[in-house]
Design a protein around this motif. Structure first.
Motif, mmCIF file in Angstrom:
data_model
loop_
_atom_site.group_PDB
_atom_site.id
_atom_site.type_symbol
_atom_site.label_atom_id
_atom_site.label_comp_id
_atom_site.label_asym_id
_atom_site.label_seq_id
_atom_site.Cartn_x
_atom_site.Cartn_y
_atom_site.Cartn_z
ATOM 1 N N LEU A 87 0.712 -1.207 -0.018
ATOM 2 C CA LEU A 87 0.090 0.088 -0.003
ATOM 3 C C LEU A 87 0.907 1.238 0.034
ATOM 4 N N ASP A 88 1.977 1.146 0.606
ATOM 5 C CA ASP A 88 2.772 2.450 1.069
ATOM 6 C C ASP A 88 3.780 2.544 -0.367
ATOM 7 N N ALA A 89 3.669 1.407 -1.165
ATOM 8 C CA ALA A 89 4.541 1.530 -2.400
ATOM 9 C C ALA A 89 3.301 2.353 -3.412
ATOM 10 N N LEU A 90 2.424 1.526 -3.526
ATOM 11 C CA LEU A 90 1.107 2.246 -4.282
ATOM 12 C C LEU A 90 0.900 3.879 -4.069
ATOM 13 N N VAL A 91 0.846 4.127 -2.854
ATOM 14 C CA VAL A 91 0.898 5.578 -2.546
ATOM 15 C C VAL A 91 1.934 6.260 -3.085
ATOM 16 N N ALA A 92 3.242 5.912 -3.092
ATOM 17 C CA ALA A 92 4.436 6.501 -3.562
ATOM 18 C C ALA A 92 4.319 6.596 -5.146
ATOM 19 N N LEU A 93 3.785 5.585 -5.718
ATOM 20 C CA LEU A 93 3.572 5.768 -7.102
ATOM 21 C C LEU A 93 2.382 6.623 -7.448
ATOM 22 N N ALA A 94 1.541 6.779 -6.710
ATOM 23 C CA ALA A 94 0.265 7.757 -6.874
ATOM 24 C C ALA A 94 1.026 9.304 -6.875
ATOM 25 N N PHE A 95 1.802 9.403 -5.852
ATOM 26 C CA PHE A 95 2.559 10.585 -5.878
ATOM 27 C C PHE A 95 3.539 10.954 -6.865
ATOM 28 N N LEU A 96 4.140 10.061 -7.496
ATOM 29 C CA LEU A 96 4.857 10.140 -8.656
ATOM 30 C C LEU A 96 3.989 10.491 -10.023
ATOM 31 N N ALA A 97 3.038 9.968 -9.915
ATOM 32 C CA ALA A 97 2.090 10.410 -11.061
ATOM 33 C C ALA A 97 1.304 11.475 -10.794
ATOM 34 N N PHE A 98 0.935 11.942 -9.776
ATOM 35 C CA PHE A 98 0.432 13.407 -9.396
ATOM 36 C C PHE A 98 1.354 14.453 -9.629
ATOM 37 N N ALA A 99 2.541 14.233 -9.130
ATOM 38 C CA ALA A 99 3.550 15.192 -9.236
ATOM 39 C C ALA A 99 4.166 15.453 -10.654
ATOM 40 N N GLY A 154 12.605 -2.453 2.632
ATOM 41 C CA GLY A 154 11.699 -3.044 3.827
ATOM 42 C C GLY A 154 11.445 -2.037 4.849
ATOM 43 N N ARG A 155 11.765 -0.770 4.531
ATOM 44 C CA ARG A 155 11.439 0.507 5.527
ATOM 45 C C ARG A 155 10.384 1.429 4.991
ATOM 46 N N SER A 156 9.490 1.735 5.771
ATOM 47 C CA SER A 156 8.285 2.391 5.470
ATOM 48 C C SER A 156 8.306 3.735 6.142
ATOM 49 N N ARG A 157 8.068 4.926 5.438
ATOM 50 C CA ARG A 157 7.834 6.272 6.272
ATOM 51 C C ARG A 157 6.955 6.101 7.198
ATOM 52 N N HIS A 158 5.968 5.490 6.965
ATOM 53 C CA HIS A 158 4.697 5.362 7.772
ATOM 54 C C HIS A 158 4.622 4.269 8.816
ATOM 55 N N ALA A 159 5.258 3.261 8.785
ATOM 56 C CA ALA A 159 5.192 2.226 9.598
ATOM 57 C C ALA A 159 5.541 2.391 11.119
ATOM 58 N N ASP A 160 4.763 1.764 12.125
ATOM 59 C CA ASP A 160 5.089 1.989 13.281
ATOM 60 C C ASP A 160 6.380 0.770 13.544
ATOM 61 N N ALA A 161 6.839 1.192 14.855
ATOM 62 C CA ALA A 161 7.771 0.159 15.382
ATOM 63 C C ALA A 161 7.542 -1.192 15.114
ATOM 64 N N GLN A 162 6.186 -1.541 15.749
ATOM 65 C CA GLN A 162 5.935 -2.880 15.449
ATOM 66 C C GLN A 162 5.903 -3.576 14.139
ATOM 67 N N THR A 163 5.465 -2.486 13.103
ATOM 68 C CA THR A 163 5.484 -3.205 11.864
ATOM 69 C C THR A 163 6.873 -3.338 11.389
ATOM 70 N N GLN A 164 7.749 -2.217 11.829
ATOM 71 C CA GLN A 164 9.052 -2.655 11.092
ATOM 72 C C GLN A 164 9.633 -3.719 11.798
ATOM 73 N N ALA A 165 9.474 -3.968 13.120
ATOM 74 C CA ALA A 165 10.112 -5.572 13.881
ATOM 75 C C ALA A 165 9.414 -6.541 13.050
ATOM 76 N N GLU A 166 8.285 -6.564 12.587
ATOM 77 C CA GLU A 166 7.728 -7.694 11.895
ATOM 78 C C GLU A 166 8.211 -7.878 10.657
ATOM 79 N N LEU A 167 8.319 -6.811 9.963
ATOM 80 C CA LEU A 167 9.140 -6.959 8.581
ATOM 81 C C LEU A 167 10.681 -7.207 8.558
ATOM 82 N N MET A 168 11.176 -7.142 9.697
ATOM 83 C CA MET A 168 12.627 -7.589 10.016
ATOM 84 C C MET A 168 12.692 -8.993 10.506
ATOM 85 N N GLY A 169 11.580 -9.584 10.798
ATOM 86 C CA GLY A 169 11.590 -10.716 11.419
ATOM 87 C C GLY A 169 12.008 -10.861 12.937
ATOM 88 N N GLU A 170 11.883 -9.997 13.649
ATOM 89 C CA GLU A 170 12.108 -9.781 14.983
ATOM 90 C C GLU A 170 10.997 -10.417 15.816
#
Length: 170
Positions: A87-99, A154-170
């Motif tokens: 979803l964050d990637a989709l948002v970034a792509l939408a910003f690319l298109a809009f900008a 694997g890093r998101s500007r929007h992700a909270d600490a729990q999401t970041q930890a889940e993505l990193m496999g911690e």
């Protein structure tokens, strides 16, 4: 990439803070000259109007880079960590298109159209005012590319600490 982001953040943040200080000073002068001197300044309204335009667009670009843009978290909260990244990637792509389409392409059309016009009081080229569109669009594109690069790692500007930890496999 982090160094480039910090440099852009510092430059854009400083520019926005400087603009706010200038706008506040101009506003104070406008009020003072109107009520204390009974001789309102003729240029302050244009300075404020055009300053707010630049401030808004540069501030929007800064918010894009910081992940502070408006969002509806209802869907995001229901997604898995990988779904959030997508979803964050989709948002970034939408910003690319809009900008790219609206701010840069459309903004350059506005700059071209306004090139022959000048402001009523200060007599500055109106293309300077419209230039805020492609400039902010270019900064948004740069931030969107940096955000996509972060997502690829694997890093998101929007992700909270729990999401970041889940993505990193911690």
């Amino acid at each position: 990439m982090d160094r480039l982001r910090r440099m852009i953040d510092l430059t854009l943040g400083s520019l926005c803070c400087g603009l706010v200080l200038i706008l506040v000073a101009v506003l104070v002068w406008q009020v003072f000259s109107r009520y204390a001197l009974n001789a309102p300044s003729s240029v302050t309204e244009e300075i404020l109007r055009y300053g707010v335009i630049w401030m808004s667009l540069l501030g929007a670009a800064y918010a894009t880079g910081r992940g502070g843009h408006m969002s509806v978290d209802m869907l995001r909260d229901r997604l898995s960590p990988r779904g959030r990244l997508l979803l964050d990637a989709l948002v970034a792509l939408a910003f690319l298109a809009f900008a790219g389409i609206v701010l840069i392409w459309g903004g350059m059309k506005g700059v071209t159209i306004a090139a022959s016009q000048t402001s009523a009081v200060m007599r500055i080229p109106m293309s300077w005012v419209y230039l805020a569109l492609p400039v902010s669009g270019a900064v948004m594109i740069l931030y969107a590319v940096l955000n996509l690069a972060d997502l690829a790692r694997g890093r998101s500007r929007h992700a909270d600490a729990q999401t970041q930890a889940e993505l990193m496999g911690e």
